[in-house]
Scaffold this active site. Structure first.
Site, PDB file in Angstrom:
ATOM      1  N   ARG A 130     -27.799  27.427  -9.447  1.00  0.00           N
ATOM      2  CA  ARG A 130     -28.655  27.303 -10.638  1.00  0.00           C
ATOM      3  C   ARG A 130     -30.118  27.186 -10.226  1.00  0.00           C
ATOM      4  NH1 ARG A 130     -25.275  22.425 -12.572  1.00  0.00           N
ATOM      5  NH2 ARG A 130     -23.342  23.420 -13.291  1.00  0.00           N
ATOM      6  N   ASP A 176     -23.724  27.480  -0.064  1.00  0.00           N
ATOM      7  CA  ASP A 176     -23.190  26.362   0.724  1.00  0.00           C
ATOM      8  C   ASP A 176     -24.254  25.925   1.731  1.00  0.00           C
ATOM      9  OD1 ASP A 176     -21.835  24.983   2.924  1.00  0.00           O
ATOM     10  OD2 ASP A 176     -20.013  25.482   1.830  1.00  0.00           O
ATOM     11  N   ASN A 202      -9.984  14.631 -14.395  1.00  0.00           N
ATOM     12  CA  ASN A 202     -11.226  15.411 -14.500  1.00  0.00           C
ATOM     13  C   ASN A 202     -10.822  16.882 -14.654  1.00  0.00           C
ATOM     14  OD1 ASN A 202     -13.623  16.742 -14.212  1.00  0.00           O
ATOM     15  ND2 ASN A 202     -14.224  15.746 -12.300  1.00  0.00           N
ATOM     16  N   GLU A 215     -17.083   8.854  -8.654  1.00  0.00           N
ATOM     17  CA  GLU A 215     -17.066   8.915 -10.115  1.00  0.00           C
ATOM     18  C   GLU A 215     -15.710   8.478 -10.677  1.00  0.00           C
ATOM     19  OE1 GLU A 215     -18.760  12.709  -9.176  1.00  0.00           O
ATOM     20  OE2 GLU A 215     -19.792  12.730 -11.102  1.00  0.00           O
ATOM     21  N   ARG A 244     -12.781  12.139 -17.708  1.00  0.00           N
ATOM     22  CA  ARG A 244     -14.192  12.506 -17.639  1.00  0.00           C
ATOM     23  C   ARG A 244     -14.477  13.495 -18.773  1.00  0.00           C
ATOM     24  NH1 ARG A 244     -17.054  16.986 -13.983  1.00  0.00           N
ATOM     25  NH2 ARG A 244     -19.183  16.451 -14.513  1.00  0.00           N
ATOM     26  N   HIS A 250     -24.286  13.996 -14.768  1.00  0.00           N
ATOM     27  CA  HIS A 250     -23.973  13.227 -13.544  1.00  0.00           C
ATOM     28  C   HIS A 250     -24.160  11.726 -13.768  1.00  0.00           C
ATOM     29  CE1 HIS A 250     -25.193  16.818 -10.709  1.00  0.00           C
ATOM     30  NE2 HIS A 250     -23.893  16.854 -10.963  1.00  0.00           N
ATOM     31  N   ILE A 283     -24.558  17.154  -0.129  1.00  0.00           N
ATOM     32  CA  ILE A 283     -25.815  17.400   0.596  1.00  0.00           C
ATOM     33  C   ILE A 283     -26.547  16.071   0.822  1.00  0.00           C
ATOM     34  CG2 ILE A 283     -28.038  18.606   0.525  1.00  0.00           C
ATOM     35  CD1 ILE A 283     -26.692  20.711  -1.332  1.00  0.00           C
ATOM     36  N   ASN A 293     -23.026  20.505  -5.385  1.00  0.00           N
ATOM     37  CA  ASN A 293     -23.228  21.881  -5.862  1.00  0.00           C
ATOM     38  C   ASN A 293     -24.209  21.858  -7.024  1.00  0.00           C
ATOM     39  OD1 ASN A 293     -21.725  23.648  -4.178  1.00  0.00           O
ATOM     40  ND2 ASN A 293     -19.872  22.636  -4.942  1.00  0.00           N
ATOM     41  N   GLY A 294     -23.987  20.913  -7.951  1.00  0.00           N
ATOM     42  CA  GLY A 294     -24.995  20.629  -8.974  1.00  0.00           C
ATOM     43  C   GLY A 294     -25.883  19.514  -8.427  1.00  0.00           C
ATOM     44  N   HIS A 303     -28.491  12.837  -6.738  1.00  0.00           N
ATOM     45  CA  HIS A 303     -27.132  13.369  -6.591  1.00  0.00           C
ATOM     46  C   HIS A 303     -27.268  14.828  -6.168  1.00  0.00           C
ATOM     47  CE1 HIS A 303     -22.775  13.770  -7.823  1.00  0.00           C
ATOM     48  NE2 HIS A 303     -23.163  15.020  -7.673  1.00  0.00           N
ATOM     49  N   LEU A 304     -26.972  15.105  -4.902  1.00  0.00           N
ATOM     50  CA  LEU A 304     -27.160  16.460  -4.376  1.00  0.00           C
ATOM     51  C   LEU A 304     -25.819  17.019  -3.918  1.00  0.00           C
ATOM     52  CD1 LEU A 304     -30.318  15.704  -2.137  1.00  0.00           C
ATOM     53  CD2 LEU A 304     -30.278  16.337  -4.561  1.00  0.00           C
TER      54      LEU A 304
HETATM   55  P1  ADP Z   1     -19.566  19.050  -5.939  1.00  0.00           P
HETATM   56  O1  ADP Z   1     -20.828  18.988  -6.704  1.00  0.00           O
HETATM   57  O2  ADP Z   1     -18.779  20.287  -6.202  1.00  0.00           O
HETATM   58  O3  ADP Z   1     -18.740  17.776  -5.936  1.00  0.00           O
HETATM   59  P2  ADP Z   1     -20.217  18.274  -3.212  1.00  0.00           P
HETATM   60  O4  ADP Z   1     -20.777  16.967  -3.595  1.00  0.00           O
HETATM   61  O5  ADP Z   1     -18.947  18.295  -2.413  1.00  0.00           O
HETATM   62  O6  ADP Z   1     -20.070  19.265  -4.429  1.00  0.00           O
HETATM   63  O7  ADP Z   1     -21.358  19.041  -2.367  1.00  0.00           O
HETATM   64  C1  ADP Z   1     -21.206  20.350  -1.948  1.00  0.00           C
HETATM   65  C2  ADP Z   1     -22.414  20.708  -1.095  1.00  0.00           C
HETATM   66  O8  ADP Z   1     -22.516  19.778  -0.020  1.00  0.00           O
HETATM   67  C3  ADP Z   1     -22.323  22.097  -0.486  1.00  0.00           C
HETATM   68  O9  ADP Z   1     -23.575  22.738  -0.529  1.00  0.00           O
HETATM   69  C4  ADP Z   1     -21.951  21.771   0.965  1.00  0.00           C
HETATM   70  O10 ADP Z   1     -22.402  22.776   1.845  1.00  0.00           O
HETATM   71  C5  ADP Z   1     -22.722  20.510   1.184  1.00  0.00           C
HETATM   72  N1  ADP Z   1     -22.190  19.785   2.342  1.00  0.00           N
HETATM   73  C6  ADP Z   1     -21.009  19.150   2.453  1.00  0.00           C
HETATM   74  N2  ADP Z   1     -20.855  18.620   3.700  1.00  0.00           N
HETATM   75  C7  ADP Z   1     -21.990  18.954   4.393  1.00  0.00           C
HETATM   76  C8  ADP Z   1     -22.459  18.719   5.719  1.00  0.00           C
HETATM   77  N3  ADP Z   1     -21.729  18.033   6.608  1.00  0.00           N
HETATM   78  N4  ADP Z   1     -23.685  19.197   6.047  1.00  0.00           N
HETATM   79  C9  ADP Z   1     -24.423  19.881   5.160  1.00  0.00           C
HETATM   80  N5  ADP Z   1     -24.032  20.141   3.900  1.00  0.00           N
HETATM   81  C10 ADP Z   1     -22.842  19.685   3.516  1.00  0.00           C
END
Ligand code: ADP
Length: 370
Positions: A229, A271, A15, A352, A79, A168, A320, A199-200, A196-197
């Site tokens: 975003r 975050d 990736n 993925e 990917r 995604h 998230i 960063n994106g 799917h929650l």
């Molecule tokens: P990416 O899209 O880069 O793969 P992730 O799926 O790792 O990202 O998600 C990142 C998000 O998940 C960030 O906003 C992070 O704060 C949130 N996150 C990760 N672990 C927790 C947790 N234990 N509680 C709340 N939010 C979390």
């Protein structure tokens, strides 16, 4: 002498981002991860990995350090973010495919060039290995025209391919397969809303295993509120801001993609963990950012429940989605009240890379069977 019944295959997944390479090596049929890692800061000042070719050599050195004989690798799965309308399933990479991925650069200027650099580096170093492209957009190729067409002059669709593509897809596909298994229903009979929650963020209506609508659009900017975003806004705001603030298009792009979303509203962080902490300290904008984020999800779930007619489960994944119970409870409480049949609320960690590796081994096997 005992004969081995099953052949072990090693599949490497790659990736590539603009300055990073994430990799995982799987063994099949066990689907076991035997090595993984990430190379970062590629091409950045003060770091010694100058480009993706050097990055890929670094990855392969790490695999050798882990005791892997590179000649044992069966195939590589890459990917690729944008497959346009052409690539609707995983595809063995040929010179024609490379050319086509290049022709899609204008649709995904931040992602496809980096993805292709990784492919070319792998082709040069792992000569002769089967390389497969797995596209983020492919799962959404089943979205009907009335859901993918924007109400713009139709000529722009013809001229530039302007339509909803969705992203995604590999993640939405993976969690929907696992959800059907958990529900003990066949995929073709299961209706799901997958969230799917990370960063994106994106949300998909999945009917009988097929995506029928999704919140991201022509680019990943549309839909839910994300880390940085904005998601859905009134498009007239772009013109308004350009005029009032005297902004060039690159600056507007940066505001919508990097300065908006959770960080834009809260002024604290993108975050989610930090937002929860700031809210606990009484920060009002952190609270508002979380409320806006939750409400947008609720609205899409409601819309997709109407699209699907029957919803078996609402699935949450991504950092998230997997960790923030408050969001699942908020959506779940309302869903139980208004969606008939009381859909189950599920948490399914996405994978993925495993999905990419499975697609790759499937193509390997179909070629062996020829
Ligand atoms: P990416 O899209 O880069 O793969 P992730 O799926 O790792 O990202 O998600 C990142 C998000 O998940 C960030 O906003 C992070 O704060 C949130 N996150 C990760 N672990 C927790 C947790 N234990 N509680 C709340 N939010 C979390």
């Amino acid at each position: 002498m005992k004969r081995r019944q099953t052949r072990t295959d090693l599949v490497l997944t790659i990736n590539c981002g603009s300055s990073s390479i994430k990799y995982k090596l799987f063994s099949f049929p066990e689907e076991k991860v035997i090595s993984k890692g990430i190379v970062e800061h590629i091409g950045e000042k003060g770091h010694n990995i100058s480009d993706h070719h050097a990055g890929m050599e670094y990855v392969l050195d790490r695999l050798i350090d882990d005791g892997i004989d590179l000649s044992d690798i069966t195939a590589v799965g890459h990917r690729v973010v944008h497959g346009g309308e052409e690539f609707i399933e995983p595809t063995v990479i040929s010179p024609r495919v490379v050319k086509k991925i290049r022709s899609l650069f204008s649709l995904a200027p931040l992602h496809n060039p980096a993805n292709l650099e990784g492919i070319i580096a792998c082709q040069n170093i792992l000569k002769g290995k089967l390389q497969v492209a797995v596209f983020d957009t492919a799962f959404h190729s089943t979205i009907p025209d009335y859901a993918f067409t924007y109400a713009l002059p139709y000529e722009y669709y013809k001229k530039y391919g302007i339509r909803r593509y969705g992203f995604h897809g590999t993640s939405h596909r993976y969690v929907s397969i696992i959800a059907s298994k958990r529900l003990k229903k066949s995929v073709s009979k299961t209706n799901l809303i997958t969230c799917h929650l990370g960063n994106g963020c994106s949300i998909t209506a999945v009917k009988g295993g097929c995506s029928v609508d999704t919140s991201m659009g022509f680019t990943p900017l549309e839909g839910l509120v994300m880390g940085t975003r904005c998601g859905d806004i009134d498009p007239a705001l772009v013109l308004f801001l350009q005029e009032k603030e005297g902004l060039a298009s690159e600056e507007i792009d940066r505001i919508l993609n990097k300065k908006s979303g959770l960080i834009g509203i809260s002024q604290v962080s993108n975050d989610f963990r930090e937002l929860i902490q700031a809210r606990a300290r009484g920060n009002k904008l952190a609270r508002l950012a979380i409320e806006v984020f939750k409400y947008r999800i609720l609205k899409y779930v409601g819309a997709y429940a109407m699209v699907l007619g029957r919803v078996d489960a609402i699935v949450f994944t991504g950092g998230i989605g997997e960790n923030v119970k408050e969001i699942r409870d908020y959506v779940g409480k309302q869903a139980k009240k208004v969606i008939s049949g009381q859909p189950k609320i599920m948490v399914i960690p996405t994978d993925e890379e495993l999905m990419i590796a499975r697609h790759t081994i499937k193509l390997v096997k179909s070629r062996r069977g020829r």
